[in-house]
Design an enzyme around this catalytic site. Sequence first.
Site, short mmCIF file in Angstrom:
data_model
loop_
_atom_site.label_atom_id
_atom_site.label_comp_id
_atom_site.label_asym_id
_atom_site.label_seq_id
_atom_site.Cartn_x
_atom_site.Cartn_y
_atom_site.Cartn_z
N HIS A 125 0.90 -1.25 0.00
CA HIS A 125 -0.01 -0.11 -0.09
C HIS A 125 0.72 1.31 0.07
CE1 HIS A 125 -3.74 2.33 1.56
NE2 HIS A 125 -2.83 3.13 1.22
N HIS A 185 1.48 5.49 -1.91
CA HIS A 185 0.81 6.42 -2.74
C HIS A 185 2.22 7.25 -3.29
CE1 HIS A 185 -2.96 6.73 -0.72
NE2 HIS A 185 -2.32 6.27 0.12
N LYS A 239 -9.50 -0.20 -5.42
CA LYS A 239 -9.48 0.52 -4.02
C LYS A 239 -11.04 1.07 -3.83
CE LYS A 239 -7.84 2.09 -0.34
NZ LYS A 239 -6.87 2.98 0.05
N HIS A 269 -10.46 1.49 2.44
CA HIS A 269 -10.17 2.45 3.41
C HIS A 269 -11.28 2.25 4.37
CE1 HIS A 269 -8.34 6.52 4.88
NE2 HIS A 269 -9.61 6.32 5.68
N HIS A 287 -4.38 -0.20 6.35
CA HIS A 287 -4.01 0.35 7.26
C HIS A 287 -4.64 0.52 8.40
CE1 HIS A 287 -6.26 3.23 5.34
NE2 HIS A 287 -5.59 3.68 4.28
N ASP A 313 1.63 2.71 3.42
CA ASP A 313 0.73 3.75 3.35
C ASP A 313 1.60 5.30 3.12
OD1 ASP A 313 -1.47 5.33 2.85
OD2 ASP A 313 -2.07 5.58 4.98
C1 NCD Z 1 -3.50 9.26 1.97
C2 NCD Z 1 -3.20 10.25 0.88
O1 NCD Z 1 -2.57 11.34 1.34
O2 NCD Z 1 -3.23 10.14 -0.24
N1 NCD Z 1 -3.39 9.97 3.17
C3 NCD Z 1 -3.24 9.46 4.38
O3 NCD Z 1 -3.51 10.10 5.60
N2 NCD Z 1 -2.92 8.09 4.60
C4 NCD Z 1 -4.60 8.66 1.76
C5 NCD Z 1 -5.21 7.60 2.58
O4 NCD Z 1 -4.64 6.45 2.21
O5 NCD Z 1 -5.89 7.59 3.47
ZN ZN Z 2 -3.37 5.10 1.77
#
Ligand code: NCD
Ligand code: ZN
Length: 350
Positions: free
Chosen positions: A13, A15, A99, A136, A174, A247
């Site tokens: 996971h 970003h 997702k 989520h 998460h 995450d």
């Molecule tokens: C994530 C993001 O910034 O894209 N932010 C976070 O606080 N984890 C989005 C997410 O996974 O909730």
């Molecule tokens: Zn995330």
Amino acid sequence: MQTLTLTRPDDWHIHLRDGDYLPTTVGDVARSFGRAIVMPNLTPPVTTVPQALAYRDEILLNRPTGSDFEPLMTLYLTDQTRLRDIIEAAQSPQVHACKLYPAGATTNSEAGVGSIEGLYPIFEAMAQHQLPLLIHGEVTDAKIDIFDREKIFIDQCLMPIIARFPELKIVFEHITTQEAASFVAAQSANVAATITAHHLLYHRTDMLSGGMKPILFCLPILKRDIHQAALIRSATSGDPSFFLGTDSAPHPRSRKEDACGCAAGCYTAHAAIELYAEAFEQAGKLDYLEGFASHFGADFYGLPRHSDTITLEAVPWVPPIALPFGRDELMPLRGGETIKWRLVRPETGS
Ligand code: NCD
Ligand code: ZN
């Protein structure tokens, strides 16, 4: 010197963002991880297979020289997702999951799902095609206390989905609470959870006492210490339902230190496996890191485990306070502070 060698781990996971943020994010994840499940919450979100493939190409262009890091793509479910999108995703060797963001739950989730029941035909097709659903897991009702949103999501949304689609593979992403940890442990092998390094290392008092620390603000928000302890127990238990998902979610410094609202997301990709090693070592469970980081996620997704390894050594180092991030900068977790474990970089020759 103390060293630790593991089968190459994967991040289930992350970003990576897009555009000129990719050199930093892809460079960091590719240091230690062989593959990563790439979140689709770009603006606009990645909702179709052609978009996912174009995004994948952009990521590959930003791999460090010589890296064979493999991005595993996902689709972002919306109220408009069509069965055709799911079939195409299931047939694509590059797309590995879809997702579900409840609309408004987190960063870039405005286009997320309003009616979860409305997606049931989509879940049915995903179950048929063995395409995992990544969730989520927070309710979005503004009246519900932010610290309770995950716990309430279990009863209100997750249990009905699992009851209706027992064959659907689900990752409760998460997780942050003891309720989520014990719920997942009690389910069939089709239900798993990822756990971040920051939720293993911190609890809400770390974020809030002595001044609010934007660097630790993420969603789902850090909970109290008893929840952190439950997550540590699950991650280090050897139960294959729990595996690594950082995450890691970068935001430009100006969006994190914004007096009108701090963006949610912690950046850990610069030191992720090192931070997990620290958490496992503190729990006296370093032996359990390899299963969590390198075996269980691949097994769940039906992918082969890696045949190569990485090595960490007990050589303290201090990450920079800020990292370049396109035309901005970002504040990585633990910037300016000591981290005990360091990745041994492969010999590159002369
Ligand atoms: C994530 C993001 O910034 O894209 N932010 C976070 O606080 N984890 C989005 C997410 O996974 O909730
Ligand atoms: Zn995330």
